[in-house]
Motif scaffolding. Sequence first.
Motif, PDB file in Angstrom:
ATOM      1  N   MET A   8      38.752  21.983   7.374  1.00  0.00           N
ATOM      2  CA  MET A   8      39.995  21.913   8.416  1.00  0.00           C
ATOM      3  C   MET A   8      40.344  20.915   8.608  1.00  0.00           C
ATOM      4  N   PHE A   9      41.719  20.974   8.642  1.00  0.00           N
ATOM      5  CA  PHE A   9      43.190  19.733   9.397  1.00  0.00           C
ATOM      6  C   PHE A   9      43.840  20.008  10.299  1.00  0.00           C
ATOM      7  N   ALA A  10      44.063  18.754  10.720  1.00  0.00           N
ATOM      8  CA  ALA A  10      44.844  17.982  11.815  1.00  0.00           C
ATOM      9  C   ALA A  10      46.423  18.678  11.279  1.00  0.00           C
ATOM     10  N   TYR A  11      46.799  18.938  12.194  1.00  0.00           N
ATOM     11  CA  TYR A  11      47.920  19.111  11.854  1.00  0.00           C
ATOM     12  C   TYR A  11      49.083  18.501  13.029  1.00  0.00           C
ATOM     13  N   GLU A  12      49.511  17.150  12.939  1.00  0.00           N
ATOM     14  CA  GLU A  12      50.719  16.005  13.751  1.00  0.00           C
ATOM     15  C   GLU A  12      52.070  16.261  14.234  1.00  0.00           C
ATOM     16  N   PHE A  13      52.370  16.867  15.375  1.00  0.00           N
ATOM     17  CA  PHE A  13      52.782  17.001  16.290  1.00  0.00           C
ATOM     18  C   PHE A  13      53.348  15.845  16.873  1.00  0.00           C
ATOM     19  N   LYS A  14      54.793  16.048  16.638  1.00  0.00           N
ATOM     20  CA  LYS A  14      55.967  14.682  17.359  1.00  0.00           C
ATOM     21  C   LYS A  14      56.790  15.397  17.781  1.00  0.00           C
ATOM     22  N   GLY A  15      56.776  15.281  19.049  1.00  0.00           N
ATOM     23  CA  GLY A  15      57.670  15.974  20.293  1.00  0.00           C
ATOM     24  C   GLY A  15      57.547  15.295  21.559  1.00  0.00           C
ATOM     25  N   TYR A  16      57.622  16.156  22.257  1.00  0.00           N
ATOM     26  CA  TYR A  16      57.451  16.577  23.672  1.00  0.00           C
ATOM     27  C   TYR A  16      56.431  17.210  23.946  1.00  0.00           C
ATOM     28  N   TRP A  17      55.395  17.109  24.486  1.00  0.00           N
ATOM     29  CA  TRP A  17      54.065  18.282  24.742  1.00  0.00           C
ATOM     30  C   TRP A  17      53.281  17.804  26.352  1.00  0.00           C
ATOM     31  N   LYS A  18      53.615  18.298  27.087  1.00  0.00           N
ATOM     32  CA  LYS A  18      52.980  18.470  28.440  1.00  0.00           C
ATOM     33  C   LYS A  18      51.850  19.126  29.130  1.00  0.00           C
ATOM     34  N   ASP A  19      50.770  18.893  29.454  1.00  0.00           N
ATOM     35  CA  ASP A  19      50.118  19.761  29.677  1.00  0.00           C
ATOM     36  C   ASP A  19      50.440  19.983  31.451  1.00  0.00           C
ATOM     37  N   VAL A  20      50.038  21.474  31.419  1.00  0.00           N
ATOM     38  CA  VAL A  20      51.253  21.218  33.482  1.00  0.00           C
ATOM     39  C   VAL A  20      50.053  22.184  34.273  1.00  0.00           C
ATOM     40  N   GLY A  21      48.398  21.812  34.495  1.00  0.00           N
ATOM     41  CA  GLY A  21      47.982  22.349  34.349  1.00  0.00           C
ATOM     42  C   GLY A  21      47.234  21.807  35.568  1.00  0.00           C
ATOM     43  N   THR A  22      47.954  20.529  36.315  1.00  0.00           N
ATOM     44  CA  THR A  22      47.984  20.044  37.338  1.00  0.00           C
ATOM     45  C   THR A  22      49.180  20.049  38.208  1.00  0.00           C
ATOM     46  N   ILE A  23      48.880  19.542  39.946  1.00  0.00           N
ATOM     47  CA  ILE A  23      50.501  19.388  40.572  1.00  0.00           C
ATOM     48  C   ILE A  23      50.568  18.643  40.156  1.00  0.00           C
ATOM     49  N   SER A  24      50.451  17.192  39.620  1.00  0.00           N
ATOM     50  CA  SER A  24      51.351  15.868  39.482  1.00  0.00           C
ATOM     51  C   SER A  24      51.257  16.233  38.165  1.00  0.00           C
ATOM     52  N   SER A  25      50.700  16.943  37.011  1.00  0.00           N
ATOM     53  CA  SER A  25      51.590  16.606  35.146  1.00  0.00           C
ATOM     54  C   SER A  25      52.891  18.010  35.792  1.00  0.00           C
ATOM     55  N   LEU A  26      52.654  19.186  36.560  1.00  0.00           N
ATOM     56  CA  LEU A  26      53.748  20.229  36.596  1.00  0.00           C
ATOM     57  C   LEU A  26      54.976  19.368  37.031  1.00  0.00           C
ATOM     58  N   TYR A  27      54.571  18.501  37.952  1.00  0.00           N
ATOM     59  CA  TYR A  27      55.214  18.024  39.126  1.00  0.00           C
ATOM     60  C   TYR A  27      56.010  16.923  37.725  1.00  0.00           C
ATOM     61  N   GLU A  28      55.602  15.569  37.644  1.00  0.00           N
ATOM     62  CA  GLU A  28      56.249  14.941  36.036  1.00  0.00           C
ATOM     63  C   GLU A  28      56.846  15.602  35.334  1.00  0.00           C
ATOM     64  N   SER A  29      56.539  16.294  34.683  1.00  0.00           N
ATOM     65  CA  SER A  29      57.146  17.394  33.702  1.00  0.00           C
ATOM     66  C   SER A  29      58.382  18.267  34.133  1.00  0.00           C
ATOM     67  N   ASN A  30      58.564  18.199  35.543  1.00  0.00           N
ATOM     68  CA  ASN A  30      59.809  18.888  35.566  1.00  0.00           C
ATOM     69  C   ASN A  30      61.415  17.824  36.146  1.00  0.00           C
ATOM     70  N   MET A  31      60.373  16.155  36.416  1.00  0.00           N
ATOM     71  CA  MET A  31      61.133  15.848  36.355  1.00  0.00           C
ATOM     72  C   MET A  31      61.815  15.288  35.207  1.00  0.00           C
ATOM     73  N   ASP A  32      61.085  15.059  34.085  1.00  0.00           N
ATOM     74  CA  ASP A  32      61.098  14.945  32.830  1.00  0.00           C
ATOM     75  C   ASP A  32      62.839  15.807  32.454  1.00  0.00           C
ATOM     76  N   LEU A  33      62.665  16.390  33.083  1.00  0.00           N
ATOM     77  CA  LEU A  33      64.648  17.321  32.945  1.00  0.00           C
ATOM     78  C   LEU A  33      65.196  16.522  33.387  1.00  0.00           C
ATOM     79  N   LEU A  34      65.251  15.732  33.850  1.00  0.00           N
ATOM     80  CA  LEU A  34      66.389  15.052  35.331  1.00  0.00           C
ATOM     81  C   LEU A  34      67.023  13.722  34.195  1.00  0.00           C
ATOM     82  N   SER A  35      67.794  13.027  34.341  1.00  0.00           N
ATOM     83  CA  SER A  35      68.708  11.844  33.554  1.00  0.00           C
ATOM     84  C   SER A  35      69.293  12.391  33.091  1.00  0.00           C
ATOM     85  N   GLU A  36      69.815  11.155  32.593  1.00  0.00           N
ATOM     86  CA  GLU A  36      71.018  11.388  31.517  1.00  0.00           C
ATOM     87  C   GLU A  36      70.565  12.075  30.111  1.00  0.00           C
ATOM     88  N   ARG A  37      69.932  11.185  29.533  1.00  0.00           N
ATOM     89  CA  ARG A  37      69.208  11.856  28.154  1.00  0.00           C
ATOM     90  C   ARG A  37      68.372  12.373  28.751  1.00  0.00           C
TER      91      ARG A  37
END
Lengths: 399, 367
Positions: free
Chosen positions: A235-264
């Motif tokens: 069994m091998f691990a495949y390391e993923f590098k990039g944006y990944w967010k579990d949006v299973g809670t109110i606060s993580s869903l909220y944060e992940s939406n906010m991550d779309l804002l800002s200039e970059r």
Amino acid sequence: MIKKKECVAMLLAGGQGSRLYALTNKIAKPAVTYGGKYRIIDFPLSNCANSGIDTVGVLTQYQPLVLNEYIGNGEPWDLDRSYGGVHVLSPYQAKHGSEWFKGTANAIYQNIDFIKNYNPEYVLILSGDHIYKMDYADMIERHKKTGAACTIAAIKVPMEEASRFGLLNVKADGEIYQFEEKPAKPKSDLASMGIYVFTAEKLYKYLEEDELDPSSSKDFGKNVLPAMLSSGEKMFAYEFKGYWKDVGTISSLYESNMDLLSERPQFDLSDNSWRIRSRNPIAPPHYIGESGRVTNSIVSSGCEINGSIEKSVISHDVEIAKGASVKDSIIFAGAKIGENAIVENAIIDEDVIVGKGARIGVSAEKEKKIAVLGRGIKVSDGAVVVAGEILDKNVGEEE
Amino acid sequence: MSALGLVFSNIHDTNVPELTAKRTVASIPFGGRYRLIDFALSNMVNSEITKVGVITKSNYRSLMDHLGSGKDWDLARHHGGLFILPPFDNIGGSLYTTRLEALKNVLGFLSGAEEDLVVMSDSDMVCNIDFKPIIKRHGEQNADITLVYVEKDRASVTGDTNSFFEIEDGRIKSIAFDSKNDKVNLYTNICIIGRRLLINLINETLSRGNSHFIRDVLIPHIDSLRVYGHKHEGYYEEMTSLIKYYEESMKFLNKSVRDEVFRTASVYTKVKDSTPTRYGENAIVKNSLVADGCTIEGEVYDSIVFRGVKVGKGAVVKHCIVMQNCIIGEYADLNCIITDKNVVIRDGRTLSGCDVHPFFIGKGTNI
């Protein structure tokens, strides 16, 4: 002619998403709105289509109506194939009784004939509660190279948070030698993302064995994967590098939406090389009136904006009346915010009506608690919803 | 009664030469995300007409690209659906020049159909019309032909090929190409006619060497056939010139026009999968329509912004129509400008037209 697919994807979309409270009263978690236009399931489906995987089984169980209608024939994701394509798989009645899906592994086990229909070499298991862009083809490539029975996608998490995750302890070449489920003293910071590639024959074998084990809770993470490892499977691990967010809670869903804002933004949806597709609403462009003011926000089509919006994510066909102020909030499609109403730190679900002068989520405290108004509820003129309150019934109505 | 639709995509191509240099009149962008043909097609689809032929002539590549299989209008069907009807080369023939010759080209499509009625529409106009009650009335009145018209001030009618009706008890008494009256009944070129009757009229008229639909088909039969008028009460405007296009576009900043045309029944268009529009820290937008996929960092006033447009920091866009994928550089200053698709305005440029004569910048220009 014997047809076959190299890889079939199975998307686990049956979860209730109970930690999203009012947002999942009537819909399954993967159907929850994200980013002003998308539903969570758009991400795994688009990732599949972009990775060249055109056969996807979506396992639904909890409140599937909205999700089923949304997926439809899969056309928005180019998954309306004459051989393959997207299929919604619900629990069904068989000769020897009918059963609900008892766990992630059992859900796949019950639909093993669907997979075998396509005679695939590999099976990709996905979940419907994460926001990320990932090339599964690269992961499958890696799986082939290592000759593993199972490859698990993993992401590095901050060491201090590692104890919240299922961790993979790996050798230098990525081979997994131990699983640890939420350990108090983590040895690794490599967390499982719940994305697995199996060599099909191995998957069938271990699912069948797991099914016969009465003590098993029929879960991939808890039962099937550890059983494979202890049987000496590679069994091998495949390391993923990039944006990944579990949006299973109110606060993580909220944060992940906010991550779309800002200039970059931390997470960029406008990347044309990895397009996230969705079922598009039929709506005209949005209109911003003389008294409208929109800064640092994203706004979708069909909105009529006459109030002010700051640091917020606004879905399609939302109306924000004159004098109303929306700040640090997420508003889902079709909601109406009345004149002079104030909305702060809130998630407002689809078709909610906020009356004139109502105050939602307003708080003097520094720590922001997120207020949630569930689908279709009405908040009367002048009513107050305090910060952090989660509501699924009308507010301020006279008896 | 069952009906099929016929949409003419090229009839008025000379009206807005700036915008039709590289496209048909039907594919002129309008209202931030639509093409003119979306209105004609959506009217058909919303009226439960599910077989629609689109008659093309030249420059129709962008139209084909827009229409695709017709699935965005629910017209990708096994039974009926969208039919693109390109010109059919006759021996030694040239492309059609009149509506009647265009119809001759599609006789095969018409005779192979089963529907009782044909609903014909041009695609140089913007309106939201439900044909269902008109078709119903057509049957009740036992009409041979129903022509849809709008009442207008003569002065406001600017096109150079107009037809005006005299109406009596709902029937059309006469058709003229000019009128001295202040109020006129302007023909919209939307016509409901029996399919077999239409085929007979086309053959009969062409066999006499005549070629003009209104002059040689409608006018000679005004008494012998039962020709009724239907007055459309709502918004209806033809894009007869660039200035008219500009003025009418700006009317969509008005909520009542927007609600009527965009909301009484859905207007379908090609789906682009754009992201929602992102507004920056210093964005100021007032009285404007903004489509999906834009990034707005600057200021936009009284304008229409199509999909995928970028407005840079400090840029000021006033009274403009900015079409798809244009880039407005930082601190650029634009007033009364129409930019066609893919125009790039470099940082700091200042450009101005005036409200009665907007300045047009052609597709792909880099300034």
